[in-house]
Write an enzyme that holds these catalytic residues in place. Structure first.
Site, PDB file in Angstrom:
ATOM      1  N   CYS A  67       0.831  -1.208   0.000  1.00  0.00           N
ATOM      2  CA  CYS A  67       0.000   0.000   0.000  1.00  0.00           C
ATOM      3  C   CYS A  67       0.867   1.260   0.000  1.00  0.00           C
ATOM      4  CB  CYS A  67      -0.927  -0.006   1.212  1.00  0.00           C
ATOM      5  SG  CYS A  67      -2.071   1.389   1.263  1.00  0.00           S
ATOM      6  N   CYS A 117      -5.555  -2.231   8.470  1.00  0.00           N
ATOM      7  CA  CYS A 117      -6.590  -1.207   8.636  1.00  0.00           C
ATOM      8  C   CYS A 117      -7.947  -1.619   8.084  1.00  0.00           C
ATOM      9  CB  CYS A 117      -6.139   0.092   7.965  1.00  0.00           C
ATOM     10  SG  CYS A 117      -5.969  -0.016   6.169  1.00  0.00           S
TER      11      CYS A 117
END
Length: 343
Positions: free
Chosen positions: A91, A189
């Site tokens: 990411c 997350c």
């Protein structure tokens, strides 16, 4: 006045980073990259309050589509192939920093900043700017950012490089930020209920019961689906044997999980795939490097080896910290020089 674009998550680290940058005289632009479905999450609201208090611009950028197509796809495919993926590394490299630099260019900002605990310093040995680990290995996040290219590093600022977490919370309290006691995020997350529940929800029928076996193929019991386990795992196996056992291999093609003794996890060499180096490989080949085969590892020394276009890392001593799919990151004198995925 020089401009800096800073990624802001709503946590205390990025909030204090924005404050420190403003105190240093920068024009600060706060950017929140939103990968969630909701447009106004608690984190976004917290960030808006911080930016209002600091008197800086705040912009929310929706990255949900890219996040699903790149990070979540990588995460699911990794576990489905028997690996232990590292989604945060992917990411940061393929989405977050790429977008932050694009936004910085849009604003004609000279710099990009985040609340990571790491630094960028000039290496006299390699004659270039490189990531460098900070004083506390517990908080050091240089491991997570090893895939960032040198041209990006020259424009990066990490305001927290000389601070401890406690000092950051004290600064936040002193300037009356509501996030001063906000808990740090834990785990990935996008899997608030835990990664196993996320896998069950998204892989569904692909997760089926299979066999725990020993190295000779003898059946020892049943597991709930190989995707829900990781190499080196001991707890939560749901199996009672006469001695402690650990997962030593995950066979995705046959839906078997091999159990063995802890000693069977020890190896002295790993092969790298998808490697990325900040320093030319030829300059590293004969150097003794510190390798961290997982984020929590303090590291093991050894050397890089190339054999028929394949890259390996040969440890000086065996260790049990290696899992297929995790990333191994190399350091020389504290500087991050490269890394790759463990095959």
């Amino acid at each position: 006045m020089k401009k800096v674009v800073i990624g802001m998550s709503g946590g205390v680290d990025s909030s204090v980073s924005a404050y420190l940058l403003k105190e240093q005289g920068y024009e600060v632009i706060g950017i929140t990259l939103n990968q969630h479905l909701e447009e106004n999450s608690k984190d976004i609201e917290d960030t808006k309050k911080v930016c209002d208090k600091l008197g800086i611009i705040h912009e929310v950028v929706n990255i949900r589509k890219d996040f699903e197509n790149i990070v979540i796809k990588y995460f699911l495919e990794g576990y489905n192939s028997g690996k232990t993926p590292s989604p945060c590394i992917i990411c940061d490299d393929e989405i977050k920093f790429k977008i932050l630099f694009d936004i910085a260019d849009k604003y004609n900002a000279e710099y990009v900043a985040t609340g990571h605990y790491t630094s960028v310093e000039y290496s006299e040995v390699f004659s270039k700017y490189l990531l460098k680990s900070v004083h506390s290995i517990i908080k050091d996040q240089s491991y997570m950012l090893y895939r960032l290219s040198p041209d990006k590093l020259e424009r990066l600022i990490f305001p927290l490089k000389d601070y401890s977490k406690q000092e950051i919370r004290e600064i936040a309290l002193k300037i009356d930020l509501e996030v001063h006691d906000k808990k740090d995020s834990q785990g990935v997350c996008f899997a608030k209920e835990g990664y196993k529940e996320f896998l069950k929800e998204n892989l569904r029928d692909e997760i089926v019961r299979g066999n725990f076996i020993d190295k000779n193929g003898n059946i020892l019991g049943q597991h709930e689906g190989y995707q829900l386990y990781t190499i080196g795992q001991r707890r939560g196996l749901g199996i009672n044997l006469s001695k402690p056992v650990f997962i030593t291999e995950i066979k995705a093609q046959t839906n078997d999980i091999v159990l063995g003794e802890f000693s069977e996890l020890f190896i002295d060499k790993v092969e790298l795939i998808n490697s990325k180096f900040s320093v030319e490989y030829e300059k590293l080949e004969n150097l003794e490097l510190l390798a961290r085969p997982r984020f929590s590892s303090t590291g093991f020394y050894g050397k890089l080896i190339k054999d028929k276009n394949k890259i390996y890392f040969k440890y000086n001593e065996e260790n049990a910290h290696n899992a297929k799919g995790q990333h191994i990151v190399f350091f020389y004198d504290g500087f991050v020089v490269g890394g790759g995925e463990i095959k």
